[in-house]
Design a protein around this motif. Sequence first.
Motif, PDB file in Angstrom:
ATOM      1  N   UNK A  32     -25.270  -7.512 -69.445  1.00 48.46           N
ATOM      2  CA  UNK A  32     -25.601  -6.941 -70.642  1.00 48.46           C
ATOM      3  C   UNK A  32     -26.259  -7.926 -71.930  1.00 48.46           C
ATOM      4  N   UNK A  33     -25.664  -8.959 -71.918  1.00 51.26           N
ATOM      5  CA  UNK A  33     -26.152 -10.044 -72.998  1.00 51.26           C
ATOM      6  C   UNK A  33     -27.674 -10.279 -72.657  1.00 51.26           C
ATOM      7  N   UNK A  34     -27.867 -10.512 -71.427  1.00 50.96           N
ATOM      8  CA  UNK A  34     -29.407 -10.837 -71.158  1.00 50.96           C
ATOM      9  C   UNK A  34     -30.181  -9.583 -71.247  1.00 50.96           C
ATOM     10  N   UNK A  35     -29.894  -8.539 -71.411  1.00 50.80           N
ATOM     11  CA  UNK A  35     -30.524  -7.364 -72.083  1.00 50.80           C
ATOM     12  C   UNK A  35     -31.167  -7.334 -73.537  1.00 50.80           C
ATOM     13  N   UNK A  36     -30.759  -8.420 -74.247  1.00 48.05           N
ATOM     14  CA  UNK A  36     -31.012  -8.806 -75.660  1.00 48.05           C
ATOM     15  C   UNK A  36     -31.804  -9.909 -75.813  1.00 48.05           C
ATOM     16  N   UNK A  37     -32.378 -10.426 -74.622  1.00 54.62           N
ATOM     17  CA  UNK A  37     -33.309 -11.368 -74.575  1.00 54.62           C
ATOM     18  C   UNK A  37     -32.914 -12.811 -74.985  1.00 54.62           C
ATOM     19  N   UNK A  38     -31.864 -13.201 -74.913  1.00 59.25           N
ATOM     20  CA  UNK A  38     -31.220 -14.189 -75.376  1.00 59.25           C
ATOM     21  C   UNK A  38     -31.253 -15.484 -74.441  1.00 59.25           C
ATOM     22  N   UNK A  42     -26.809 -18.669 -74.773  1.00 57.41           N
ATOM     23  CA  UNK A  42     -26.323 -17.700 -75.609  1.00 57.41           C
ATOM     24  C   UNK A  42     -25.421 -16.533 -74.853  1.00 57.41           C
ATOM     25  N   UNK A  43     -25.765 -16.445 -73.409  1.00 61.76           N
ATOM     26  CA  UNK A  43     -25.006 -15.610 -72.772  1.00 61.76           C
ATOM     27  C   UNK A  43     -23.721 -16.108 -72.257  1.00 61.76           C
ATOM     28  N   UNK A  44     -23.547 -17.426 -72.179  1.00 64.69           N
ATOM     29  CA  UNK A  44     -22.375 -18.338 -71.951  1.00 64.69           C
ATOM     30  C   UNK A  44     -21.422 -18.157 -73.251  1.00 64.69           C
ATOM     31  N   UNK A  45     -22.219 -18.479 -74.246  1.00 62.67           N
ATOM     32  CA  UNK A  45     -21.352 -18.394 -75.820  1.00 62.67           C
ATOM     33  C   UNK A  45     -20.784 -16.871 -75.729  1.00 62.67           C
ATOM     34  N   UNK A  46     -21.454 -15.860 -75.439  1.00 59.65           N
ATOM     35  CA  UNK A  46     -20.958 -14.616 -75.669  1.00 59.65           C
ATOM     36  C   UNK A  46     -19.690 -14.253 -74.686  1.00 59.65           C
ATOM     37  N   UNK A  47     -19.648 -14.903 -73.518  1.00 61.71           N
ATOM     38  CA  UNK A  47     -18.557 -14.696 -72.544  1.00 61.71           C
ATOM     39  C   UNK A  47     -17.485 -15.655 -73.177  1.00 61.71           C
ATOM     40  N   UNK A  48     -17.698 -16.766 -73.656  1.00 65.95           N
ATOM     41  CA  UNK A  48     -16.665 -17.666 -73.972  1.00 65.95           C
ATOM     42  C   UNK A  48     -16.006 -17.508 -75.235  1.00 65.95           C
ATOM     43  N   UNK A  49     -16.676 -16.472 -76.089  1.00 71.56           N
ATOM     44  CA  UNK A  49     -15.925 -16.090 -77.435  1.00 71.56           C
ATOM     45  C   UNK A  49     -14.636 -15.630 -77.450  1.00 71.56           C
ATOM     46  N   UNK A  50     -14.485 -14.886 -76.389  1.00 75.04           N
ATOM     47  CA  UNK A  50     -13.225 -14.019 -76.217  1.00 75.04           C
ATOM     48  C   UNK A  50     -11.999 -14.746 -76.132  1.00 75.04           C
ATOM     49  N   UNK A  51     -12.171 -15.979 -74.926  1.00 78.58           N
ATOM     50  CA  UNK A  51     -10.976 -16.762 -74.803  1.00 78.58           C
ATOM     51  C   UNK A  51     -10.637 -17.664 -76.101  1.00 78.58           C
TER      52      UNK A  51
END
Length: 424
Positions: A32-38, A42-51
């Motif tokens: 899903x994050x990859x679809x925003x062209x990042x 940035x994809x790893x950051x998107x996943x890590x923000x939650x924990x």
Amino acid sequence: MSVFPPQVWVLTGITFCVMLGVGLVSPILPLYAQGFGVSYVAIGTFISVFPLVRFFANVPAGVLADRWGERRVATLGPAIIALGSLVNATASSYGMLISGRVLEGLGSALYVTTAMKYVIRVTPPQRMGKAMSLYQSSFLLGVSFGPSLGGWAASIGGLRMPFFLYGFLALVGSLGAWVFVRDPVEGVQPLDAAQQPAGDRPQTSRQSKGWRETIVELRALRPLFRDYAFVMALLFSAAIFSIRSGVRQTVLPLYAEKVAGLGTLEIGLLITGATVASLLLLWPAGRAVDRTRKGVAVLGNLLLALAVFAFAGANRFETLLAAAFGFGAITAFVGVVPAVVASDVIPPKMRGSAIGVYRMAGDLGFILGPLLGGLGMSRFGFGPTFSLFAVVALIAGLLALKMRETLASGKPKESAVTGLERME
């Protein structure tokens, strides 16, 4: 008559809904994050923000539960998760994605910390192991069934659909908490309360705490860190979460693919096998912990070290599956111990903030596990990395030898209580 108060069952069901939602979105997050062209970073950051958000929000969540009451915070947490899921489902930019994950992490911290505090508050010490086994089963069931349902939903309705479903499940949980959960002041008393000493019974009235009293309470946590059993509860929690996230979610899948030559189906079966073994043995694990906290902590961690090390010697699907079953079975026992030990030694007046600290230890392990696994694989290879996690469990088991049996007293050491009373 039920073994637990009905609210424990209610919170178990709500927790299942929340964790099922977490599992729903887990397989599609990078796509899903990859679809925003990042970028990959940035994809790893998107996943890590939650924990990361959950890590920093755990203690404030416990303080709010003390200040506002468990019912309100248990209702608010899933509602915030639902809002974050809606933001993610309708996101038009990467910034919105990050905002949505921040809200989901915040809501998760509010709910999970409050739910654990509530379960401890209404359950007598002699049944705490069974209660924690029941509560943890909702986590395992949710994260087990969620990914497959999420993948199916995405295949039908697109990558945004799992977020919509996550939000719906969170709203169901929020409504359930508001309708069915009652603070102990409203009539919920722990089972066998009449048999408990008067000094150990839950308070039957709640006084709203001001911020000054809250600050005093946070400062009063310092004596708890002089209680070896509480420190061990934090260590056990960090260790088991790091081993679960590092071994089961990070190292094992790559090892199975690159060394054993397994496909995605076989790798999925390995992870499922470990989870099923944990689920099957959670109830016996709770019964064992209700007999001896220290014994399970020592023997369980030592056996866990052997189970982790066994992965390095398995290079076929059959042997890896057997190792995965053994790993899952032992983690069922080891995983119950830290929460129960913490419940034994935390004084009631510090319960919310102290449980927040306990939750931070688990989230820290959850964050560090994949990092240690990735670093170990890149520097030393698979075998030494499994050995690294085995050493973590071995150290935890050896340190547990010096821990007192907290079940014998069911309350914190005198030093911790005396320190609290002096600061008040």
